[in-house]
Design a protein around this motif. Structure first.
Motif, PDB file in Angstrom:
ATOM      1  N   GLU A 289     -10.953  23.844 -21.789  1.00  0.00           N
ATOM      2  CA  GLU A 289      -9.767  24.691 -21.839  1.00  0.00           C
ATOM      3  C   GLU A 289      -8.680  24.053 -20.989  1.00  0.00           C
ATOM      4  O   GLU A 289      -8.878  23.791 -19.807  1.00  0.00           O
ATOM      5  CB  GLU A 289     -10.076  26.080 -21.280  1.00  0.00           C
TER       6      GLU A 289
ATOM      7  N   PHE B   8     -13.816  25.042 -12.928  1.00  0.00           N
ATOM      8  CA  PHE B   8     -12.396  24.682 -12.910  1.00  0.00           C
ATOM      9  C   PHE B   8     -12.281  23.303 -12.281  1.00  0.00           C
ATOM     10  O   PHE B   8     -12.647  23.107 -11.126  1.00  0.00           O
ATOM     11  CB  PHE B   8     -11.610  25.728 -12.107  1.00  0.00           C
TER      12      PHE B   8
ATOM     13  N   VAL C 153      -4.622  25.814 -18.044  1.00  0.00           N
ATOM     14  CA  VAL C 153      -5.107  26.767 -17.043  1.00  0.00           C
ATOM     15  C   VAL C 153      -4.499  26.390 -15.689  1.00  0.00           C
ATOM     16  O   VAL C 153      -4.549  25.234 -15.291  1.00  0.00           O
ATOM     17  CB  VAL C 153      -6.654  26.746 -16.956  1.00  0.00           C
TER      18      VAL C 153
ATOM     19  N   GLN D  65      -7.915  34.195 -10.198  1.00  0.00           N
ATOM     20  CA  GLN D  65      -8.368  35.461 -10.780  1.00  0.00           C
ATOM     21  C   GLN D  65      -9.837  35.388 -11.154  1.00  0.00           C
ATOM     22  O   GLN D  65     -10.597  36.323 -10.916  1.00  0.00           O
ATOM     23  CB  GLN D  65      -7.515  35.826 -12.010  1.00  0.00           C
ATOM     24  N   GLU D  66     -10.254  34.262 -11.731  1.00  0.00           N
ATOM     25  CA  GLU D  66     -11.674  34.062 -12.076  1.00  0.00           C
ATOM     26  C   GLU D  66     -12.535  34.150 -10.810  1.00  0.00           C
ATOM     27  O   GLU D  66     -13.580  34.778 -10.813  1.00  0.00           O
ATOM     28  CB  GLU D  66     -11.883  32.699 -12.746  1.00  0.00           C
TER      29      GLU D  66
ATOM     30  N   ALA E 187      -3.427  30.182 -10.691  1.00  0.00           N
ATOM     31  CA  ALA E 187      -3.458  31.652 -10.692  1.00  0.00           C
ATOM     32  C   ALA E 187      -4.628  32.157 -11.533  1.00  0.00           C
ATOM     33  O   ALA E 187      -5.335  33.088 -11.136  1.00  0.00           O
ATOM     34  CB  ALA E 187      -2.145  32.218 -11.222  1.00  0.00           C
ATOM     35  N   SER E 188      -4.849  31.529 -12.684  1.00  0.00           N
ATOM     36  CA  SER E 188      -5.981  31.920 -13.530  1.00  0.00           C
ATOM     37  C   SER E 188      -7.304  31.613 -12.837  1.00  0.00           C
ATOM     38  O   SER E 188      -8.239  32.413 -12.882  1.00  0.00           O
ATOM     39  CB  SER E 188      -5.934  31.179 -14.869  1.00  0.00           C
ATOM     40  N   ALA E 189      -7.380  30.449 -12.210  1.00  0.00           N
ATOM     41  CA  ALA E 189      -8.601  30.079 -11.484  1.00  0.00           C
ATOM     42  C   ALA E 189      -8.859  31.062 -10.351  1.00  0.00           C
ATOM     43  O   ALA E 189     -10.002  31.491 -10.128  1.00  0.00           O
ATOM     44  CB  ALA E 189      -8.488  28.660 -10.942  1.00  0.00           C
TER      45      ALA E 189
ATOM     46  N   THR F  63     -17.911  29.485 -15.069  1.00  0.00           N
ATOM     47  CA  THR F  63     -16.677  28.741 -15.315  1.00  0.00           C
ATOM     48  C   THR F  63     -16.592  27.635 -14.279  1.00  0.00           C
ATOM     49  O   THR F  63     -16.826  27.871 -13.090  1.00  0.00           O
ATOM     50  CB  THR F  63     -15.439  29.659 -15.173  1.00  0.00           C
TER      51      THR F  63
ATOM     52  N   CYS G 224      -7.197  21.883 -14.833  1.00  0.00           N
ATOM     53  CA  CYS G 224      -5.977  22.327 -14.157  1.00  0.00           C
ATOM     54  C   CYS G 224      -4.753  21.700 -14.825  1.00  0.00           C
ATOM     55  O   CYS G 224      -4.619  20.468 -14.855  1.00  0.00           O
ATOM     56  CB  CYS G 224      -6.043  21.932 -12.687  1.00  0.00           C
TER      57      CYS G 224
ATOM     58  N   GLN H 108     -12.685  24.272 -17.482  1.00  0.00           N
ATOM     59  CA  GLN H 108     -11.236  24.406 -17.464  1.00  0.00           C
ATOM     60  C   GLN H 108     -10.622  23.211 -16.736  1.00  0.00           C
ATOM     61  O   GLN H 108     -11.172  22.749 -15.733  1.00  0.00           O
ATOM     62  CB  GLN H 108     -10.826  25.692 -16.755  1.00  0.00           C
TER      63      GLN H 108
END
Length: 194
Positions: free
Chosen positions: A173, A78, A176, A183-184, A179-181, A76, A154, A152
């Motif tokens: 995507e 970001f 995003v 978690q990844e 927080a999602s980044a 991924t 931001c 992804q």
């Protein structure tokens, strides 16, 4: 004596033996499925945070992402702040290179600050890329997408900078957040900030 426990005349297993064998086969299939799931979960993960959108800084995250994906990593990337320029479908073909503050530029900062020098250094770099038959930024993005790399964008940066989500490559995507980044990254084996 029950007929279920008597041996059959042709030597085949009795119904009771067959049931026990079937039960054992079911148990083994369940164990195999668990092992396969465990192997699938062992796929190594890489997360790259891309923060810069100049021509020279577009290459590191894209090369690392496509290479890791070729080696079977779940990747991924970001993109935040100026890194979103890489994902902008029109701008990806026209990223610039800054001569000022770049210690590897063949011109001193004073000369690099002159009007038009960014165009000159960008053309020099683009020529060097073409002469060495290096993939373009667009080609690296397309290759990465073909290999399953997730890109992804931001959402906070999209809103802050006034980007239009329709201007990004279709596979990007959006929506995003940090927080999602995060978690990844927490789940990844390798985390890189570029």
């Amino acid at each position: 004596m029950s007929t279920d426990t008597q041996p059959t005349p042709d030597g085949a297993p009795s119904a009771e033996e067959f049931e026990a064998l079937q039960s054992r086969i079911d148990d083994l299939e369940d164990e195999l499925a668990a092992v396969r799931t465990e192997v699938d979960d062992d796929t190594q993960k890489m997360v790259i945070i891309a923060t810069k959108g100049t021509l020279d800084m577009a290459y590191p995250p894209l090369i690392l992402a496509s290479t890791a994906a070729a080696f079977g990593y779940d990747v991924t990337v970001f993109h935040t702040f100026w890194g979103l320029e890489i994902l902008h479908e029109e701008k990806a073909d026209d990223l610039k290179l800054s001569a000022v503050g770049n210690p590897n530029m063949p011109v001193p900062n004073v000369v690099g600050a002159l009007p038009g020098m960014d165009r000159v250094t960008t053309r020099m770099m683009a020529k060097q890329i073409a002469d060495n038959e290096v993939a373009t930024v667009r080609e690296l993005i397309e290759t990465s997408i073909d290999q399953g790399v997730r890109f992804q964008a931001c959402q906070m940066t999209i809103d802050l900078m006034g980007y239009d989500e329709d201007d990004f490559f279709d596979e990007v995507e959006t929506g995003v957040g940090a927080a999602s980044a995060f978690q990844e990254m927490a789940e990844a084996d390798i985390q890189l900030l570029v």
